[in-house]
Design an enzyme around this catalytic site. Structure first.
Site, PDB file in Angstrom:
ATOM      1  CB  CYS A 139      -0.927  -0.008   1.218  1.00 49.60           C
ATOM      2  SG  CYS A 139      -2.087   1.375   1.208  1.00 49.60           S
ATOM      3  CB  CYS A 159      -0.857  -0.108   8.240  1.00 48.30           C
ATOM      4  SG  CYS A 159      -1.695  -1.333   7.200  1.00 48.30           S
ATOM      5  CB  CYS A 212     -15.534  -7.652   6.780  1.00 45.44           C
ATOM      6  SG  CYS A 212     -14.794  -6.035   6.551  1.00 45.44           S
TER       7      CYS A 212
HETATM    8  N1  SAM Z   1      -6.797   0.288   3.116  1.00 42.28           N
HETATM    9  C1  SAM Z   1      -8.094   0.411   3.615  1.00 42.28           C
HETATM   10  C2  SAM Z   1      -8.219   1.521   4.639  1.00 42.28           C
HETATM   11  O1  SAM Z   1      -7.210   2.011   5.104  1.00 42.28           O
HETATM   12  O2  SAM Z   1      -9.354   1.867   4.953  1.00 42.28           O
HETATM   13  C3  SAM Z   1      -8.662  -0.859   4.209  1.00 42.28           C
HETATM   14  C4  SAM Z   1      -7.774  -1.745   5.051  1.00 42.28           C
HETATM   15  S1  SAM Z   1      -7.111  -1.022   6.554  1.00 42.28           S
HETATM   16  C5  SAM Z   1      -5.980  -2.278   7.049  1.00 42.28           C
HETATM   17  C6  SAM Z   1      -8.508  -1.106   7.689  1.00 42.28           C
HETATM   18  C7  SAM Z   1      -8.328  -0.669   9.110  1.00 42.28           C
HETATM   19  O3  SAM Z   1      -7.616  -1.632   9.847  1.00 42.28           O
HETATM   20  C8  SAM Z   1      -7.568   0.603   9.374  1.00 42.28           C
HETATM   21  O4  SAM Z   1      -8.329   1.745   9.160  1.00 42.28           O
HETATM   22  C9  SAM Z   1      -7.225   0.457  10.850  1.00 42.28           C
HETATM   23  O5  SAM Z   1      -8.234   1.029  11.659  1.00 42.28           O
HETATM   24  C10 SAM Z   1      -7.185  -1.044  11.055  1.00 42.28           C
HETATM   25  N2  SAM Z   1      -5.811  -1.512  11.366  1.00 42.28           N
HETATM   26  C11 SAM Z   1      -4.828  -1.698  10.471  1.00 42.28           C
HETATM   27  N3  SAM Z   1      -3.700  -2.098  11.072  1.00 42.28           N
HETATM   28  C12 SAM Z   1      -3.968  -2.160  12.401  1.00 42.28           C
HETATM   29  C13 SAM Z   1      -3.184  -2.506  13.548  1.00 42.28           C
HETATM   30  N4  SAM Z   1      -1.906  -2.826  13.464  1.00 42.28           N
HETATM   31  N5  SAM Z   1      -3.800  -2.472  14.761  1.00 42.28           N
HETATM   32  C14 SAM Z   1      -5.099  -2.124  14.868  1.00 42.28           C
HETATM   33  N6  SAM Z   1      -5.869  -1.794  13.816  1.00 42.28           N
HETATM   34  C15 SAM Z   1      -5.319  -1.798  12.592  1.00 42.28           C
HETATM   35  C1  DTB Z   2     -11.324  -2.696  11.622  1.00 37.75           C
HETATM   36  O1  DTB Z   2     -11.691  -1.704  12.277  1.00 37.75           O
HETATM   37  N1  DTB Z   2     -10.403  -3.559  12.012  1.00 37.75           N
HETATM   38  C2  DTB Z   2     -10.182  -4.575  11.014  1.00 37.75           C
HETATM   39  C3  DTB Z   2     -11.207  -4.201   9.918  1.00 37.75           C
HETATM   40  N2  DTB Z   2     -11.791  -3.001  10.422  1.00 37.75           N
HETATM   41  C4  DTB Z   2     -10.791  -4.092   8.521  1.00 37.75           C
HETATM   42  C5  DTB Z   2      -8.755  -4.707  10.603  1.00 37.75           C
HETATM   43  C6  DTB Z   2      -7.816  -4.935  11.755  1.00 37.75           C
HETATM   44  C7  DTB Z   2      -6.461  -5.124  11.203  1.00 37.75           C
HETATM   45  C8  DTB Z   2      -5.470  -5.531  12.243  1.00 37.75           C
HETATM   46  C9  DTB Z   2      -4.112  -5.702  11.685  1.00 37.75           C
HETATM   47  C10 DTB Z   2      -4.003  -6.719  10.605  1.00 37.75           C
HETATM   48  O2  DTB Z   2      -4.452  -7.880  10.778  1.00 37.75           O
HETATM   49  O3  DTB Z   2      -3.410  -6.403   9.555  1.00 37.75           O
HETATM   50 FE1  SF4 Z   3      -2.938   1.255   3.325  1.00 37.36          FE
HETATM   51 FE2  SF4 Z   3      -2.844   0.115   5.721  1.00 37.36          FE
HETATM   52 FE3  SF4 Z   3      -3.318   2.722   5.529  1.00 37.36          FE
HETATM   53 FE4  SF4 Z   3      -5.211   0.953   4.707  1.00 37.36          FE
HETATM   54  S1  SF4 Z   3      -4.468   1.246   6.808  1.00 37.36           S
HETATM   55  S2  SF4 Z   3      -4.521   2.811   3.644  1.00 37.36           S
HETATM   56  S3  SF4 Z   3      -3.871  -0.690   3.950  1.00 37.36           S
HETATM   57  S4  SF4 Z   3      -1.415   1.662   4.923  1.00 37.36           S
END
Ligand code: SAM
Ligand code: DTB
Ligand code: SF4
Length: 325
Positions: free
Chosen positions: A65, A72, A109
């Site tokens: 990404c 992330c 989801c």
């Molecule tokens: N790329 C899209 C976005 O950013 O909306 C969809 C996927 S993104 C991984 C979805 C959500 O996962 C993020 O907005 C965040 O709230 C959650 N998330 C991602 N990494 C995480 C982490 N290490 N711990 C907790 N929540 C996480």
């Molecule tokens: C949300 O609030 N949490 C989920 C879902 N929406 C997409 C993702 C959590 C991601 C946790 C880190 C990972 O597994 O990459």
């Molecule tokens: Fe990209 Fe992760 Fe940010 Fe979603 S949360 S926009 S996957 S870097």
């Protein structure tokens, strides 16, 4: 960093916020027992206190990404050791969806590591939504920011929910993400809502934000008109290679307080105990349910990190007398 008593980000309406930061901060500072009692009272007015909704996640496009979200594993600029994967074929997605349904999930989801989909990216996802819906599951996708017309296409394909978290309070946002703004996130949420799709939006705690910033996050969510139908509260999963890998964990009671504040301020929303559950004891999860959480991510994996095994969750539900929605 400026702090103010009203939610400072653009909202979906122009009226005064339903919940100011100061009002939510007051809830946060209540004695723990009083806060939980109030949350449980609100919960019982609107929901069956023993019923928990279950959603299963699947990463349909992993890693690579462009964005710099500091938490992330999928941001290509951080060396997290994650193997990128192109869009998953439809038959594999359907296999996972059938398994989720057989295990008792009501919603599926699908998440993609995009800043946002190009129109040509969206076409195969529309097929996935149609086919997953045809299995009798509720559908949710989280694809990043949407362009004009994309929310309508998703609605036509049968999408029930779009997940798009505001992630953290406006005043803390730039400490976590600089490649897009919180306003961008609100724009996508507005387009999803205008298309008639239910909104799933929440945030992450444990990223080094202050209690005031947690209160501001909850205030911003609760002041959307209407508040999101689903509100995931994530406890940061500290992923090696990200800038947040070494942060100290949040006090577990502070996490429970965050859930209780979400419940009180968004009485009709499903509040989801989300990422970070694998590291939580059964007792801590029970406190979260007591505080008004009534939804979980269910299945051995979140997107790229672990989640409690189905067996552990089934046993926990049995011990607590919880049933599914
Ligand atoms: N790329 C899209 C976005 O950013 O909306 C969809 C996927 S993104 C991984 C979805 C959500 O996962 C993020 O907005 C965040 O709230 C959650 N998330 C991602 N990494 C995480 C982490 N290490 N711990 C907790 N929540 C996480
Ligand atoms: C949300 O609030 N949490 C989920 C879902 N929406 C997409 C993702 C959590 C991601 C946790 C880190 C990972 O597994 O990459
Ligand atoms: Fe990209 Fe992760 Fe940010 Fe979603 S949360 S926009 S996957 S870097």
């Amino acid at each position: 960093m400026t702090m103010c008593s009203t939610a400072s980000a653009p909202r979906l309406a122009t009226s005064a916020p339903a919940w100011t930061t100061a009002q939510v901060a007051e809830l946060f500072s209540m004695p723990f027992n009083d806060l939980l009692f109030r949350a449980q009272q609100v919960h019982r007015e609107h929901f069956d206190p023993n019923a928990i909704q279950r959603s299963t996640l699947l990463s349909i496009k992993t890693g690579g990404c462009s964005e710099d979200c500091g938490y992330c594993s999928q941001a290509k600029r951080y060396s997290t050791g994650l193997e990128s994967q192109a869009l998953m074929p439809l038959d594999e997605v359907l296999e996972k969806a059938k398994l989720a349904k057989a295990n008792g999930s009501s919603r599926f989801c699908m998440g993609a590591a995009w800043r946002g989909p190009k129109d040509r990216d969206l076409e195969p996802v529309l097929e996935m939504v149609k086919e997953v819906k045809a299995l009798g599951l509720e559908t949710c996708v989280t694809l990043g920011m949407l362009r004009e017309g994309q929310a309508e296409k998703l609605k036509d394909a049968g999408l029930d929910f779009y997940n798009h978290n505001i992630d953290t309070a406006a005043e803390f946002y730039a400490e976590v993400i600089t490649t897009h703004s919180q306003e961008d996130r609100f724009d996508t949420i507005a387009s999803v809502r205008d298309a008639g799709i239910n909104v799933c939006s929440g945030g992450i705690v444990g990223m080094g934000e202050s209690r005031r910033a947690r209160a501001a996050l909850i205030g911003q969510l609760a002041s959307m008109e209407p508040p999101p139908q689903s509100v995931p509260i994530n406890n940061l999963v500290r992923v090696e290679g990200t800038p947040m890998a070494e942060l100290p964990p949040i006090d577990p009671f502070e996490f429970v307080r965050t859930i209780a504040c979400a419940r009180i301020t968004m009485p009709k929303s499903y509040v989801r105990l989300s990422a970070g559950r694998q590291e939580m004891s059964d007792e801590l999860q029970a406190l979260c349910f007591m505080a008004g959480a009534n939804s979980i991510f269910y299945g051995d994996k979140l997107l790229t990190t672990g989640n409690p095994d189905v067996e552990r969750d089934v046993a926990l539900f049995a011990r607590l007398g919880l049933k599914s929605v």
